[in-house]
Design a protein around this motif. Structure first.
Motif, PDB file in Angstrom:
ATOM      1  N   SER A  72      17.564 -12.812 -25.909  1.00  0.00           N
ATOM      2  CA  SER A  72      17.140 -11.593 -26.582  1.00  0.00           C
ATOM      3  C   SER A  72      15.781 -11.802 -27.231  1.00  0.00           C
ATOM      4  O   SER A  72      15.292 -12.924 -27.326  1.00  0.00           O
ATOM      5  N   LYS A 102      20.660  -7.827 -18.192  1.00  0.00           N
ATOM      6  CA  LYS A 102      21.052  -8.214 -19.555  1.00  0.00           C
ATOM      7  C   LYS A 102      20.450  -9.547 -19.972  1.00  0.00           C
ATOM      8  O   LYS A 102      20.765 -10.054 -21.052  1.00  0.00           O
ATOM      9  N   THR A 107      21.114 -12.482 -19.048  1.00  0.00           N
ATOM     10  CA  THR A 107      22.238 -13.361 -19.348  1.00  0.00           C
ATOM     11  C   THR A 107      22.507 -14.274 -18.159  1.00  0.00           C
ATOM     12  O   THR A 107      22.443 -13.829 -17.015  1.00  0.00           O
ATOM     13  N   ALA A 151      22.980 -15.480 -23.575  1.00  0.00           N
ATOM     14  CA  ALA A 151      22.257 -14.208 -23.607  1.00  0.00           C
ATOM     15  C   ALA A 151      20.900 -14.420 -24.263  1.00  0.00           C
ATOM     16  O   ALA A 151      20.811 -14.954 -25.372  1.00  0.00           O
TER      17      ALA A 151
END
Length: 120
Positions: free
Chosen positions: A25, A75, A77, A23
């Protein structure tokens, strides 16, 4: 601050399966592609699989038909489904994100890696 967080590694028997996740971020946007690399002890880092923002994929010959890369753009991801694992797949698997920062200009981000060990 941009960060890549990997999960899903572990110990598995030959023929088994694992699913890795990564993931992204922080300040990671305009993602061009996401990829998984691996590095075994004493060997060079190698590309395992990559996927672009429009879902074009490529794989190392050694993992074709066994591994599948996919991504969730919403997301940020990326996933790596690994089936029919072999002892030679043992390595640290690292997530990579390639972000567009200008015309033909990119910035690369790396995760810290997750260990995959295939052993009986």
């Amino acid at each position: 601050q941009a960060q890549l967080v990997e999960s899903g590694g572990g110990l598995v028997r030959p023929g088994g399966s694992l699913r890795l996740s990564c993931a992204a971020s922080g300040s990671i946007f305009n993602i061009h592609s996401m990829a998984w690399y691996r590095q075994a002890p004493g060997k060079q880092r190698e590309l395992v699989a990559a996927i672009t923002s429009d879902d074009n994929t490529n794989y190392a010959d050694s993992v074709k038909d066994r591994f599948t890369i996919s991504r969730d753009n919403a997301k940020n991801t990326v996933f790596l489904q690994m089936n029919s694992l072999k002892p030679e797949d043992t390595a640290v698997y690292l997530c990579n994100v390639k972000r567009s920062v200008g015309q033909n200009s990119y910035r690369l981000y790396w995760g810290q890696g997750t260990q995959v060990t295939v052993s009986s």
